[in-house]
Design an enzyme around this catalytic site. Structure first.
Site, mmCIF file in Angstrom:
data_model
loop_
_atom_site.group_PDB
_atom_site.id
_atom_site.type_symbol
_atom_site.label_atom_id
_atom_site.label_comp_id
_atom_site.label_asym_id
_atom_site.label_seq_id
_atom_site.Cartn_x
_atom_site.Cartn_y
_atom_site.Cartn_z
ATOM 1 N N LYS A 37 0.994 -1.261 0.043
ATOM 2 C CA LYS A 37 0.027 -0.040 0.079
ATOM 3 C C LYS A 37 0.785 1.105 -0.155
ATOM 4 O O LYS A 37 2.021 1.246 0.231
ATOM 5 C CB LYS A 37 -0.891 -0.055 1.297
ATOM 6 C CG LYS A 37 -0.229 -0.084 2.501
ATOM 7 C CD LYS A 37 -1.011 -0.486 3.657
ATOM 8 C CE LYS A 37 -0.362 -0.761 4.964
ATOM 9 N NZ LYS A 37 -1.299 -1.250 6.055
ATOM 10 N N ARG A 137 -11.676 -1.791 13.889
ATOM 11 C CA ARG A 137 -11.445 -0.954 13.029
ATOM 12 C C ARG A 137 -12.312 -1.239 11.608
ATOM 13 O O ARG A 137 -12.864 -0.645 10.906
ATOM 14 C CB ARG A 137 -10.024 -0.903 12.828
ATOM 15 C CG ARG A 137 -9.392 0.152 11.798
ATOM 16 C CD ARG A 137 -7.978 0.423 11.820
ATOM 17 N NE ARG A 137 -7.389 -0.570 10.883
ATOM 18 C CZ ARG A 137 -6.135 -0.853 10.367
ATOM 19 N NH1 ARG A 137 -5.210 0.399 10.940
ATOM 20 N NH2 ARG A 137 -5.509 -1.555 9.859
ATOM 21 N N TYR A 259 15.409 29.342 12.892
ATOM 22 C CA TYR A 259 13.941 30.084 13.091
ATOM 23 C C TYR A 259 13.625 30.022 14.549
ATOM 24 O O TYR A 259 13.931 29.157 15.350
ATOM 25 C CB TYR A 259 12.734 29.502 12.432
ATOM 26 C CG TYR A 259 12.824 29.363 10.802
ATOM 27 C CD1 TYR A 259 12.750 30.581 10.250
ATOM 28 C CD2 TYR A 259 13.221 28.502 10.094
ATOM 29 C CE1 TYR A 259 12.642 30.708 8.836
ATOM 30 C CE2 TYR A 259 13.096 28.363 8.953
ATOM 31 C CZ TYR A 259 12.985 29.388 8.147
ATOM 32 O OH TYR A 259 12.965 29.453 6.718
ATOM 33 N N MET A 306 12.888 23.318 6.115
ATOM 34 C CA MET A 306 12.423 22.827 5.017
ATOM 35 C C MET A 306 13.686 22.077 3.982
ATOM 36 O O MET A 306 13.304 21.019 3.332
ATOM 37 C CB MET A 306 11.781 23.750 4.295
ATOM 38 C CG MET A 306 10.866 23.056 3.116
ATOM 39 S SD MET A 306 9.413 24.455 2.855
ATOM 40 C CE MET A 306 8.909 23.818 1.133
HETATM 41 C C1 LIG Z 1 -0.537 -2.145 6.739
HETATM 42 C C2 LIG Z 1 -1.187 -3.609 6.808
HETATM 43 C C3 LIG Z 1 -0.327 -4.737 6.884
HETATM 44 C C4 LIG Z 1 1.196 -4.595 7.087
HETATM 45 O O1 LIG Z 1 1.608 -4.380 8.195
HETATM 46 P P1 LIG Z 1 3.192 -3.956 8.677
HETATM 47 O O2 LIG Z 1 3.197 -3.527 10.239
HETATM 48 O O3 LIG Z 1 3.554 -2.936 7.504
HETATM 49 O O4 LIG Z 1 3.784 -5.291 8.572
HETATM 50 C C5 LIG Z 1 -0.780 -5.873 7.245
HETATM 51 N N1 LIG Z 1 -2.122 -6.097 7.039
HETATM 52 C C6 LIG Z 1 -3.094 -4.974 7.058
HETATM 53 C C7 LIG Z 1 -4.377 -5.074 7.056
HETATM 54 C C8 LIG Z 1 -2.464 -3.611 7.017
HETATM 55 O O5 LIG Z 1 -3.412 -2.861 6.954
#
Ligand SMILES: *Cc1c(COP(=O)(O)O)cnc(C)c1O
Length: 363
Positions: A37, A137, A259, A306
């Protein structure tokens, strides 16, 4: 240095392959289904997916439909793979999921009913099902899964090939929540004997064989984050962010740095001004607590603006143009995340496009 001074982001695909092998050993007989993702945790889902496919991965997860469509462009029929979309079947997304051959992981009863209706009207029947075992969730409650089995009709239209859940406290091996989620998942799994089962992400893999089921879903540990939120000796850094020294300055007592007026220099301090900043993905909140890696040692990161960072050099020899590491095998991902008050996942996905990207190793 013809391109001028700039931060550089090296992405080491050989280290990715190494981490994949480490997780494969840790997961025993379970299949590794990488989670890509957010554009492969910010590191580029294309090269990452191609390399993981070459290492044997055949099932992948993304969160969004658009991420799945982009990943499908890499995993063409020449590289056959199943792509699961964790958002499931959102309003009207059925035809787009089907067109890219993406499998939705249904995460609510309305989604199950929408998927059944779509299948009855000629859409694909292949789906995954997310069970909420206590993270509160996403996913069907165990009681909803029971009711679904009893009612029967929605399920008749669907081929549930994946049953999954997600652990909320897996990085804490002592948490009783793990065993509680495991028990609920095992119980629901009995209702769907034909589905492949998946519970563990990176951290869950290290809870032991009971948590592995058919398939595990690592993300962060493929990309260099320790499974337990601190550096793990076997997991190698994949992302290496470095930037050149723009200038070297000697600060004197009474100088006010950067800053605002929060950083008053008290003793003579020799610093490097480094050509990177939060616009490249260095998290501003690491100031004062994070470090850079230079000439074989940790150097305090005093300020993150930045475009420039101020790094304490002490009396170490240094010259303009020399590279300072901000993330990599010296400046460790988990340490930087902790210094910034966040998790390794966030450090990676914030790496920006301004840093020049260089892939190392075969995609
Ligand atoms: C992001 C996610 C993972 C991977 O998790 P990591 O902690 O990055 O290994 C696995 N399953 C679901 C449902 C996730 O949202």
């Amino acid at each position: 240095m013809n391109a001028g001074f700039a931060a550089r982001l090296g992405i080491d695909l050989d280290a990715l392959a190494h981490n994949h092998a480490v997780l494969t050993r840790a997961a025993g007989a379970a299949e590794i289904a990488p989670v890509l993702k957010a554009d492969g945790y910010g590191l580029g889902s294309g090269p990452v997916a191609r390399r993981l496919w070459a290492q044997g991965a055949r099932r992948f997860f993304v969160a969004r439909l658009a991420e799945g469509v982009a990943l499908r462009a890499e995993l063409t029929p020449a590289r056959p793979a199943t792509i699961y979309v964790l958002d499931g079947l959102t309003d009207g997304s059925g035809p787009r999921l089907a067109a890219a051959d993406l499998v939705p992981v249904l995460c609510s009863l309305p989604q199950v009913n929408a998927a059944a209706a779509f299948a009855r009207s000629g859409g694909p029947s292949r789906v995954g099902l997310h069970i909420d075992t206590g993270m509160c969730r996403q996913g069907l409650a165990p009681e909803e899964a029971h009711a679904l089995i009893q009612a029967g009709d929605a399920l008749d239209a669907l081929d549930i090939e994946l049953l999954m859940s997600h652990l909320g406290s897996a990085a804490d091996g002592q948490s009783p929540r793990n065993a509680s989620q495991l028990a609920r998942f095992s119980e629901v799994r009995g209702l769907f004997p034909k589905a492949r089962a998946s519970l563990a992400a990176s951290a869950g893999i290290y809870l032991g064989a009971d948590y592995h089921f058919d398939m595990v879903r690592p993300g962060i540990s493929l990309f260099g984050g320790g499974p337990l939120e601190h550096p793990h000796p076997d997991i190698h850094a994949v992302a290496a962010l470095s930037a050149p020294i723009l200038d070297i300055r000697n600060l004197r007592p009474g100088d006010i740095l950067g800053y605002g007026e929060s950083i008053m220099i008290e003793t003579p301090t020799r610093v490097a001004i480094v050509a990177a900043g939060y616009a490249d993905g260095v998290i501003r909140a690491v100031k004062g607590r994070g470090y850079a890696w230079f000439a074989g040692a940790r150097r305090r990161l005093i300020v993150a603006n930045m475009d420039v960072l101020v790094v304490e050099l002490g009396d170490t020899p240094a010259h303009i143009g020399q590279m300072v590491e901000l993330l990599g095998s010296g400046a460790l991902l988990d340490d930087q995340a902790q210094a910034a008050g966040t998790v390794a996942h966030e450090v990676l996905v914030r790496l920006s496009r301004r840093a020049e990207r260089i892939y190392l190793g075969e995609a």
